[in-house]
Design a protein around this motif. Sequence first.
Motif, PDB file in Angstrom:
ATOM      1  N   CYS A   1       0.815  -1.228   0.000  1.00  0.00           N
ATOM      2  CA  CYS A   1       0.000   0.000   0.000  1.00  0.00           C
ATOM      3  C   CYS A   1       0.843   1.272   0.000  1.00  0.00           C
ATOM      4  O   CYS A   1       0.351   2.341   0.341  1.00  0.00           O
ATOM      5  CB  CYS A   1      -0.985   0.020   1.167  1.00  0.00           C
ATOM      6  SG  CYS A   1      -2.169  -1.325   1.086  1.00  0.00           S
ATOM      7  N   TYR A   2       2.102   1.179  -0.390  1.00  0.00           N
ATOM      8  CA  TYR A   2       2.960   2.358  -0.469  1.00  0.00           C
ATOM      9  C   TYR A   2       2.616   3.143  -1.727  1.00  0.00           C
ATOM     10  O   TYR A   2       2.503   2.580  -2.810  1.00  0.00           O
ATOM     11  CB  TYR A   2       4.430   1.933  -0.489  1.00  0.00           C
ATOM     12  CG  TYR A   2       5.408   3.056  -0.755  1.00  0.00           C
ATOM     13  CD1 TYR A   2       5.555   4.110   0.140  1.00  0.00           C
ATOM     14  CD2 TYR A   2       6.175   3.059  -1.905  1.00  0.00           C
ATOM     15  CE1 TYR A   2       6.447   5.136  -0.107  1.00  0.00           C
ATOM     16  CE2 TYR A   2       7.081   4.078  -2.158  1.00  0.00           C
ATOM     17  CZ  TYR A   2       7.204   5.118  -1.246  1.00  0.00           C
ATOM     18  OH  TYR A   2       8.087   6.134  -1.500  1.00  0.00           O
ATOM     19  N   LYS A   3       2.419   4.454  -1.573  1.00  0.00           N
ATOM     20  CA  LYS A   3       2.101   5.339  -2.699  1.00  0.00           C
ATOM     21  C   LYS A   3       3.118   6.460  -2.733  1.00  0.00           C
ATOM     22  O   LYS A   3       3.567   6.919  -1.693  1.00  0.00           O
ATOM     23  CB  LYS A   3       0.709   5.962  -2.541  1.00  0.00           C
ATOM     24  CG  LYS A   3      -0.417   4.992  -2.556  1.00  0.00           C
ATOM     25  CD  LYS A   3      -1.730   5.701  -2.325  1.00  0.00           C
ATOM     26  CE  LYS A   3      -2.859   4.693  -2.205  1.00  0.00           C
ATOM     27  NZ  LYS A   3      -4.135   5.324  -1.924  1.00  0.00           N
ATOM     28  N   THR A   4       3.456   6.892  -3.921  1.00  0.00           N
ATOM     29  CA  THR A   4       4.350   8.028  -4.065  1.00  0.00           C
ATOM     30  C   THR A   4       3.922   8.837  -5.281  1.00  0.00           C
ATOM     31  O   THR A   4       3.317   8.303  -6.199  1.00  0.00           O
ATOM     32  CB  THR A   4       5.822   7.585  -4.179  1.00  0.00           C
ATOM     33  OG1 THR A   4       6.643   8.730  -4.249  1.00  0.00           O
ATOM     34  CG2 THR A   4       6.053   6.729  -5.394  1.00  0.00           C
ATOM     35  N   SER A   5       4.232  10.117  -5.260  1.00  0.00           N
ATOM     36  CA  SER A   5       3.884  11.012  -6.371  1.00  0.00           C
ATOM     37  C   SER A   5       5.073  11.904  -6.716  1.00  0.00           C
ATOM     38  O   SER A   5       5.077  13.098  -6.408  1.00  0.00           O
ATOM     39  CB  SER A   5       2.679  11.882  -6.005  1.00  0.00           C
ATOM     40  OG  SER A   5       1.563  11.094  -5.747  1.00  0.00           O
TER      41      SER A   5
ATOM     42  N   TYR B   1       4.292  14.707 -13.761  1.00  0.00           N
ATOM     43  CA  TYR B   1       3.753  14.209 -12.514  1.00  0.00           C
ATOM     44  C   TYR B   1       3.474  12.719 -12.655  1.00  0.00           C
ATOM     45  O   TYR B   1       2.789  12.304 -13.582  1.00  0.00           O
ATOM     46  CB  TYR B   1       2.455  14.935 -12.158  1.00  0.00           C
ATOM     47  CG  TYR B   1       2.656  16.407 -11.899  1.00  0.00           C
ATOM     48  CD1 TYR B   1       2.986  16.861 -10.642  1.00  0.00           C
ATOM     49  CD2 TYR B   1       2.527  17.337 -12.921  1.00  0.00           C
ATOM     50  CE1 TYR B   1       3.177  18.210 -10.397  1.00  0.00           C
ATOM     51  CE2 TYR B   1       2.716  18.685 -12.693  1.00  0.00           C
ATOM     52  CZ  TYR B   1       3.036  19.115 -11.425  1.00  0.00           C
ATOM     53  OH  TYR B   1       3.228  20.444 -11.189  1.00  0.00           O
ATOM     54  N   PHE B   2       3.993  11.954 -11.734  1.00  0.00           N
ATOM     55  CA  PHE B   2       3.776  10.512 -11.739  1.00  0.00           C
ATOM     56  C   PHE B   2       3.108  10.101 -10.439  1.00  0.00           C
ATOM     57  O   PHE B   2       3.252  10.764  -9.413  1.00  0.00           O
ATOM     58  CB  PHE B   2       5.104   9.754 -11.870  1.00  0.00           C
ATOM     59  CG  PHE B   2       5.719   9.852 -13.226  1.00  0.00           C
ATOM     60  CD1 PHE B   2       5.447   8.908 -14.194  1.00  0.00           C
ATOM     61  CD2 PHE B   2       6.562  10.902 -13.532  1.00  0.00           C
ATOM     62  CE1 PHE B   2       6.012   9.007 -15.452  1.00  0.00           C
ATOM     63  CE2 PHE B   2       7.133  11.006 -14.790  1.00  0.00           C
ATOM     64  CZ  PHE B   2       6.851  10.057 -15.745  1.00  0.00           C
ATOM     65  N   ASN B   3       2.409   8.999 -10.477  1.00  0.00           N
ATOM     66  CA  ASN B   3       1.836   8.382  -9.288  1.00  0.00           C
ATOM     67  C   ASN B   3       2.209   6.914  -9.335  1.00  0.00           C
ATOM     68  O   ASN B   3       2.151   6.292 -10.402  1.00  0.00           O
ATOM     69  CB  ASN B   3       0.313   8.521  -9.262  1.00  0.00           C
ATOM     70  CG  ASN B   3      -0.121   9.958  -9.166  1.00  0.00           C
ATOM     71  OD1 ASN B   3       0.212  10.638  -8.210  1.00  0.00           O
ATOM     72  ND2 ASN B   3      -0.838  10.434 -10.164  1.00  0.00           N
ATOM     73  N   SER B   4       2.592   6.375  -8.202  1.00  0.00           N
ATOM     74  CA  SER B   4       2.884   4.946  -8.155  1.00  0.00           C
ATOM     75  C   SER B   4       2.185   4.341  -6.952  1.00  0.00           C
ATOM     76  O   SER B   4       1.953   5.008  -5.943  1.00  0.00           O
ATOM     77  CB  SER B   4       4.388   4.690  -8.096  1.00  0.00           C
ATOM     78  OG  SER B   4       4.926   5.212  -6.903  1.00  0.00           O
ATOM     79  N   TYR B   5       1.844   3.078  -7.092  1.00  0.00           N
ATOM     80  CA  TYR B   5       1.164   2.349  -6.038  1.00  0.00           C
ATOM     81  C   TYR B   5       1.747   0.944  -5.978  1.00  0.00           C
ATOM     82  O   TYR B   5       1.945   0.304  -7.018  1.00  0.00           O
ATOM     83  CB  TYR B   5      -0.342   2.286  -6.316  1.00  0.00           C
ATOM     84  CG  TYR B   5      -1.091   1.473  -5.296  1.00  0.00           C
ATOM     85  CD1 TYR B   5      -1.358   1.987  -4.036  1.00  0.00           C
ATOM     86  CD2 TYR B   5      -1.512   0.178  -5.588  1.00  0.00           C
ATOM     87  CE1 TYR B   5      -2.028   1.235  -3.085  1.00  0.00           C
ATOM     88  CE2 TYR B   5      -2.186  -0.574  -4.652  1.00  0.00           C
ATOM     89  CZ  TYR B   5      -2.442  -0.048  -3.401  1.00  0.00           C
ATOM     90  OH  TYR B   5      -3.098  -0.789  -2.461  1.00  0.00           O
ATOM     91  N   CYS B   6       2.036   0.473  -4.768  1.00  0.00           N
ATOM     92  CA  CYS B   6       2.622  -0.863  -4.580  1.00  0.00           C
ATOM     93  C   CYS B   6       1.659  -1.759  -3.809  1.00  0.00           C
ATOM     94  O   CYS B   6       0.909  -1.287  -2.957  1.00  0.00           O
ATOM     95  CB  CYS B   6       3.916  -0.777  -3.785  1.00  0.00           C
ATOM     96  SG  CYS B   6       5.156   0.256  -4.513  1.00  0.00           S
ATOM     97  N   ARG B   7       1.749  -3.030  -4.103  1.00  0.00           N
ATOM     98  CA  ARG B   7       0.980  -4.030  -3.375  1.00  0.00           C
ATOM     99  C   ARG B   7       1.886  -5.239  -3.169  1.00  0.00           C
ATOM    100  O   ARG B   7       2.584  -5.658  -4.089  1.00  0.00           O
ATOM    101  CB  ARG B   7      -0.264  -4.416  -4.172  1.00  0.00           C
ATOM    102  CG  ARG B   7      -1.117  -5.426  -3.469  1.00  0.00           C
ATOM    103  CD  ARG B   7      -2.334  -5.779  -4.298  1.00  0.00           C
ATOM    104  NE  ARG B   7      -2.954  -6.957  -3.736  1.00  0.00           N
ATOM    105  CZ  ARG B   7      -4.089  -6.920  -3.061  1.00  0.00           C
ATOM    106  NH1 ARG B   7      -4.715  -5.794  -2.895  1.00  0.00           N
ATOM    107  NH2 ARG B   7      -4.601  -8.025  -2.579  1.00  0.00           N
ATOM    108  N   VAL B   8       1.878  -5.779  -1.954  1.00  0.00           N
ATOM    109  CA  VAL B   8       2.676  -6.963  -1.627  1.00  0.00           C
ATOM    110  C   VAL B   8       1.726  -8.045  -1.137  1.00  0.00           C
ATOM    111  O   VAL B   8       0.883  -7.792  -0.273  1.00  0.00           O
ATOM    112  CB  VAL B   8       3.738  -6.652  -0.550  1.00  0.00           C
ATOM    113  CG1 VAL B   8       4.515  -7.909  -0.166  1.00  0.00           C
ATOM    114  CG2 VAL B   8       4.696  -5.575  -1.038  1.00  0.00           C
TER     115      VAL B   8
END
Length: 175
Positions: A102-106, A122-129
Amino acid sequence: MNTGQMMLTIAAMFLLSMVILTNNRGFLTTSTTMYQSRYDIIGVSLGTSIIEDATGLPFDEQTVGKAITSPNSLTASTALGIDGTETRTRPDLFDDFDDYNCYKTSPKLDSLVIQGTTKKMYFNSYCRVDYVAQDAPNTITTNKTYFKKISVKVYAPGMTDTVRLSSVYSYWYFR
């Protein structure tokens, strides 16, 4: 000028205008493709960077500085994510792989130059483990296993598609 010469002149002007329009269309298509490629390359770089950071950490909170002998000792699938002193805004404080759940970064980058003007990307990223099955790494499971999969999505307003990257991380302990 007679009528025949006038017709040839009109035909030549028509052909010249068609050639100019075709060239302009080609330049615009090439330019759009170049900008899209730049977004995609940076998106892949951002996603790969997150995966490399995550895989450089210990497999699980229970394996930080020690070995385990059973997957039952690992963190429950419902508890994957940050714990303790970690915060979502400080990935440098993450101490194990599943903290990226659930880590997000922009991130905002100044690298796109359009007609001499630098534009911000502008970028957005989302992680799921998630835990995954040993024999089927695309099958997410709630059971604790020695295999976790990180899935990263990177997207931006200027992109036509989302960049999706994933990697499976396995627990190994050498004595």
